[in-house]
Motif scaffolding. Sequence first.
Motif, mmCIF file in Angstrom:
data_model
loop_
_atom_site.group_PDB
_atom_site.id
_atom_site.type_symbol
_atom_site.label_atom_id
_atom_site.label_comp_id
_atom_site.label_asym_id
_atom_site.label_seq_id
_atom_site.Cartn_x
_atom_site.Cartn_y
_atom_site.Cartn_z
ATOM 1 N N THR A 1 75.144 10.681 16.848
ATOM 2 C CA THR A 1 76.459 11.091 16.138
ATOM 3 C C THR A 1 76.824 12.113 17.203
ATOM 4 O OG1 THR A 1 75.401 12.655 14.808
ATOM 5 C CG2 THR A 1 75.558 10.459 14.048
ATOM 6 N N PRO A 2 78.262 12.261 16.879
ATOM 7 C CA PRO A 2 78.825 13.459 17.738
ATOM 8 C C PRO A 2 78.094 14.812 17.504
ATOM 9 C CG PRO A 2 80.693 12.138 16.720
ATOM 10 C CD PRO A 2 79.274 11.580 16.131
ATOM 11 N N ARG A 3 77.553 14.951 16.337
ATOM 12 C CA ARG A 3 76.817 16.208 16.043
ATOM 13 C C ARG A 3 75.404 16.059 16.727
ATOM 14 N NH1 ARG A 3 75.803 19.974 11.268
ATOM 15 N NH2 ARG A 3 73.637 20.503 11.335
ATOM 16 N N ASP A 4 74.860 14.936 16.833
ATOM 17 C CA ASP A 4 73.626 14.811 17.485
ATOM 18 C C ASP A 4 73.686 15.162 19.161
ATOM 19 O OD1 ASP A 4 72.049 14.130 15.379
ATOM 20 O OD2 ASP A 4 72.652 11.822 15.541
ATOM 21 N N LYS A 5 75.029 14.628 19.582
ATOM 22 C CA LYS A 5 75.354 14.757 21.119
ATOM 23 C C LYS A 5 75.434 16.296 21.296
ATOM 24 C CE LYS A 5 77.448 10.482 21.939
ATOM 25 N NZ LYS A 5 78.697 9.708 21.984
ATOM 26 N N LEU B 1 66.231 16.785 14.134
ATOM 27 C CA LEU B 1 66.728 16.465 12.693
ATOM 28 C C LEU B 1 67.396 14.957 12.969
ATOM 29 C CD1 LEU B 1 67.569 19.450 10.949
ATOM 30 C CD2 LEU B 1 65.612 18.215 10.567
ATOM 31 N N GLY B 2 68.029 14.934 13.789
ATOM 32 C CA GLY B 2 69.023 13.668 14.291
ATOM 33 C C GLY B 2 68.007 12.300 14.421
ATOM 34 N N GLU B 3 66.961 12.823 15.487
ATOM 35 C CA GLU B 3 65.997 11.712 15.685
ATOM 36 C C GLU B 3 65.352 11.257 14.460
ATOM 37 O OE1 GLU B 3 63.409 12.890 18.868
ATOM 38 O OE2 GLU B 3 64.978 13.095 20.158
ATOM 39 N N GLU B 4 65.109 12.214 13.443
ATOM 40 C CA GLU B 4 64.238 11.730 12.462
ATOM 41 C C GLU B 4 65.061 11.133 11.467
ATOM 42 O OE1 GLU B 4 62.340 14.955 10.731
ATOM 43 O OE2 GLU B 4 60.574 15.099 12.164
ATOM 44 N N ARG B 5 66.412 11.169 11.608
ATOM 45 C CA ARG B 5 67.370 10.432 10.632
ATOM 46 C C ARG B 5 67.340 9.151 11.139
ATOM 47 N NH1 ARG B 5 71.437 12.713 12.190
ATOM 48 N NH2 ARG B 5 72.066 10.900 13.544
ATOM 49 N N THR C 1 69.901 7.343 23.763
ATOM 50 C CA THR C 1 70.712 8.147 22.924
ATOM 51 C C THR C 1 72.128 7.482 22.441
ATOM 52 O OG1 THR C 1 72.132 9.096 24.879
ATOM 53 C CG2 THR C 1 70.167 10.173 24.056
ATOM 54 N N SER C 2 71.955 6.156 22.467
ATOM 55 C CA SER C 2 73.142 5.317 21.929
ATOM 56 C C SER C 2 73.488 5.443 20.437
ATOM 57 C CB SER C 2 72.846 3.906 22.403
ATOM 58 O OG SER C 2 71.635 3.368 21.617
ATOM 59 N N TRP C 3 72.524 5.758 19.901
ATOM 60 C CA TRP C 3 72.498 6.012 18.303
ATOM 61 C C TRP C 3 73.115 7.539 17.993
ATOM 62 C CZ3 TRP C 3 69.805 10.313 16.765
ATOM 63 C CH2 TRP C 3 68.577 10.536 17.610
ATOM 64 N N ALA D 1 64.170 6.911 10.486
ATOM 65 C CA ALA D 1 64.219 6.585 9.001
ATOM 66 C C ALA D 1 65.179 5.297 9.023
ATOM 67 C CB ALA D 1 64.723 7.788 8.145
ATOM 68 N N GLN D 2 66.261 5.350 9.554
ATOM 69 C CA GLN D 2 67.402 4.004 9.546
ATOM 70 C C GLN D 2 66.444 3.106 10.238
ATOM 71 O OE1 GLN D 2 70.597 5.912 11.284
ATOM 72 N NE2 GLN D 2 71.548 7.051 9.548
ATOM 73 N N THR D 3 65.868 3.441 11.263
ATOM 74 C CA THR D 3 65.409 1.943 12.162
ATOM 75 C C THR D 3 64.204 1.562 11.762
ATOM 76 O OG1 THR D 3 66.235 3.351 14.315
ATOM 77 C CG2 THR D 3 64.614 1.640 14.593
#
Length: 187
Positions: free
Chosen positions: A49-53, A160-164, A45-47, A167-169
């Motif tokens: 964001t505060p919202r994802d957390k 949604l955060g994981e999918e973001r 979960t190092s990636w 996409a970045q990775t």
Amino acid sequence: MLDLSFFTTLKLGWLNAWIPAFGMVVIQFVYMALFREVGKRAVDTSWYTPRDKFWAMVSTFLQIVLLVLSIFVPFKLGTAWFLIGSTIFALSFAAFIWAFHSYGIDPAGKTIKSGIYRWSRNPMYFFFFAGMFGTCIASASLWLLIVIVPFVIATHFTILGEERYCAQTYGKEYLEYKAKTPRYLLF
């Protein structure tokens, strides 16, 4: 008289909804133990964001509530509720195992597209939800439903955060996969 068969009385018992609920969790731990590197990747979960957390914490909290609640929710043995819910759970459980297996055998560093991932970008989540919904039906429990609905919603925001992140990775490879593969099986 008003039929409250879906509003289960909470009662501690051996033949309660905890059996399938905890079974789903055990599968997660078994696969994480069998495929250690994949397990590390799955819980990274190092990636976040505060919202994802935030959404991950809400989702985790609700999953714990769901598991604890399942200890007190008896099955509706001998009813159509139990038969239908058990069937949904059994199919979901098999697909859940298939999702973990597909995830475990694919190489790290690439978008997972094999096995059940050909039809769903998030089959682990989808079949966990479906299995818990089957458990809810098998016990005809409004209590479980009251927790499952916000759990699914909170987990959706985590997804949604994981999918973001994917996409970045993984870039173009993931975006092409995302364009042709539904998030939740046929949805």
